[in-house]
Design an enzyme around this catalytic site. Structure first.
Site, PDB file in Angstrom:
ATOM      1  N   TYR A 128      55.309  16.202  23.545  1.00 19.31           N
ATOM      2  CA  TYR A 128      54.004  15.601  23.259  1.00 19.31           C
ATOM      3  C   TYR A 128      52.931  16.680  23.113  1.00 19.31           C
ATOM      4  CZ  TYR A 128      49.669  12.986  24.196  1.00 19.31           C
ATOM      5  OH  TYR A 128      48.411  12.466  24.137  1.00 19.31           O
ATOM      6  N   LYS A 175      50.829  17.559  19.739  1.00 16.86           N
ATOM      7  CA  LYS A 175      49.366  17.515  19.722  1.00 16.86           C
ATOM      8  C   LYS A 175      48.798  18.865  19.270  1.00 16.86           C
ATOM      9  CE  LYS A 175      48.097  13.379  20.610  1.00 16.86           C
ATOM     10  NZ  LYS A 175      47.310  12.677  19.578  1.00 16.86           N
ATOM     11  N   SER A 215      44.930  16.598  23.610  1.00 12.13           N
ATOM     12  CA  SER A 215      45.168  16.360  25.039  1.00 12.13           C
ATOM     13  C   SER A 215      45.219  17.679  25.789  1.00 12.13           C
ATOM     14  CB  SER A 215      46.498  15.621  25.197  1.00 12.13           C
ATOM     15  OG  SER A 215      46.959  15.681  26.524  1.00 12.13           O
TER      16      SER A 215
END
Lengths: 323, 323
Positions: free
Chosen positions: A148, A152, A124
């Site tokens: 997050y 990632k 992402s």
């Protein structure tokens, strides 16, 4: 070919599965089996020569992941993740699914003798954090500002190392924000980017919580599917040791989105956007990247949407087709 | 103050422990307890008001780490690691100690209520991979080319995220190659950087396996101790969310090292260096960084050795003192 999709019930995972079922092929290969894994079962059915196997379970459970990998799929699409907001709200869950789940998958592959599948990992643009360069080049230091994004990025590093060690042939693709997301509005801070297109097209008022000059990096669901298919079939050797790429997108402002909606669907539709500034959302969005120069991905043959007008038209077609 | 050193039996860990015992202080604080942890017990003894507790165990064992953290040390120095060559040779061991051990430590801290210690984490310039900029600035993308570098960089990302979440107050310091390492020659590919100084000073021939124009980034054991003490006491707030810094060092060629040795110890000593090119070591060293511009660390008050001559003289003093 035998293909496994982890996270097959998500929006992008489902689009990918449908694309594979539509053609029955991945690159030069005919698909014999397509295994769809997620926390909830997929309702997609076998089609033509493609036998669909549906599995539901927990990617952070070693036995579950080992069983999936024991089928020795030729290509593994790893899209399973706890999204940004939830990973921030639930520290344990985010690390368990996004980090432990990814590592368990990679370890299950390593445990299989004489097995070296293609692994396509969805990362992402959340791996990047402010202050940003504009545009953000491939040489910009990833410095995530969320759990997050951290998870990632750790997955990217593991993918690079496992690939370097010959355990699998991996590629990580950093997806832009996906617009227009089909379905109901969700509570994601980014939801309005889809909402201001999707709701007016359905004759429903949409709330715009930010200023018109807010700019972001977006790609359509179809472009995301195209990225995944290209990543699964391209020659990865030219990428060298750095296997994770920022995907191409459109850097577009809210004003430009609305102008495109007006052009495609008319003034009456665009008039369904109601401005209702929300300081919280404005604050969150202010910390998001606005523009990228994804030169490595472009050189590797990944292609962005041609225009935001095209994105809107594709959404209209998909909606009409019941997608 | 209560201080914990993980990796206290390593060369840098031991130097740090000795420095703390020498003064009995860390910054403004008087040290009451110093806990020394490693796979082998330390032989350092309590001194003055400082009670030394020695523990031996496995940092990848949750109960072991939880017990260490249950003492709620004010400052935790995390130097425990499997070194580069071993982490490359033993995939499982490297990930178990360098990644799982680090995460277990951070999780053990998170499990303690109302506890927010200072955590000083030793990272490495191995987080960077070729092709390099020269110098490598703080804006250069870390892209490790070894499992060790990968594991160290993942630790950095975890440290940033745990710090951002308020779980502890962390700083990561990327150490240069430490020269002159005391003791016996080891088999590390970098060993000759110390060997060509240490062995001739001891009247013993040393082998130089690379060309004289090879350049590398080095710091003395004393500088490394200084980095750790400064990291433990400085105000970290100005660093913002990016808590990991490349430490200052000297960018020096082998020819410059030898010239410094000749200047400090004379021609006869320098003549004990025998050139015996080794293609394998030359290949490995060719992939190492040569020069950095560690502006953030310099701005934060970290200081490099003044000269390589000073590094040699300090080694001579330490050896004479039996260190």
């Amino acid at each position: 070919m035998d293909i496994l999709i982890l996270g097959a019930a998500g929006m992008v995972g489902r689009k990918l599965a449908e694309a594979l079922l539509d053609t029955g092929r991945l690159g030069e290969g005919e698909i014999a089996r397509l295994t769809l894994f997620d926390v909830v079962p997929s309702d997609l059915q076998s089609r033509g020569a493609v036998a669909v196997e549906t599995r539901a379970g927990d990617i952070a459970d070693p036995a579950t992941v080992q069983a999936l990998v024991a089928q020795r799929p030729d290509v593994i699409f790893h899209l399973a993740a706890i999204v940004s907001g939830e990973a921030e709200a639930d520290f344990d869950k985010g690390y368990r699914i996004n980090l432990d789940g990814t590592r368990l998958l990679f370890e299950a592959i390593r445990a299989q003798p004489d097995y070296r599948p293609r692994v396509v990992y969805t990362s992402s643009i959340a791996v990047f954090g402010a202050p940003f360069a504009e545009p953000i080049t491939d040489d910009f230091v990833p410095a995530p500002m969320t759990s997050y994004g951290t998870q990632k990025l750790i997955g990217e590093l593991l993918l690079n190392d496992y690939t370097r060690r010959g355990i699998f042939d991996g590629i990580g693709i950093r997806l832009p924000t996906i617009v227009v997301r089909p379905g109901k509005p969700n509570k994601a801070a980014s939801g309005f980017f889809s909402g201001i297109i999707r709701e007016p097209l359905a004759g429903v008022e949409a709330v715009l919580p930010v200023e018109d000059d807010v700019r972001h990096w977006v790609a359509s669901p179809a472009a995301a599917t195209g990225f995944l298919l290209h990543a699964a079939t391209m020659d990865l050797a030219p990428l060298g040791a750095r296997r994770c790429l920022t995907m191409p997108g459109l850097s577009i402002s809210v004003a430009e989105m609305i102008a495109a909606l007006r052009e495609v669907a008319g003034d009456d539709v665009a008039a369904l956007i109601r401005r209702e500034p929300d300081a919280t959302i404005r604050g969150i969005v202010a910390g998001w990247p606005r523009d990228f120069a994804p030169d490595r991905a472009l050189a590797a043959g990944f292609t962005a949407d041609a225009s935001f007008q095209d994105i809107i038209r594709a959404h209209i077609r998909d909606t009409a087709a019941g997608g």
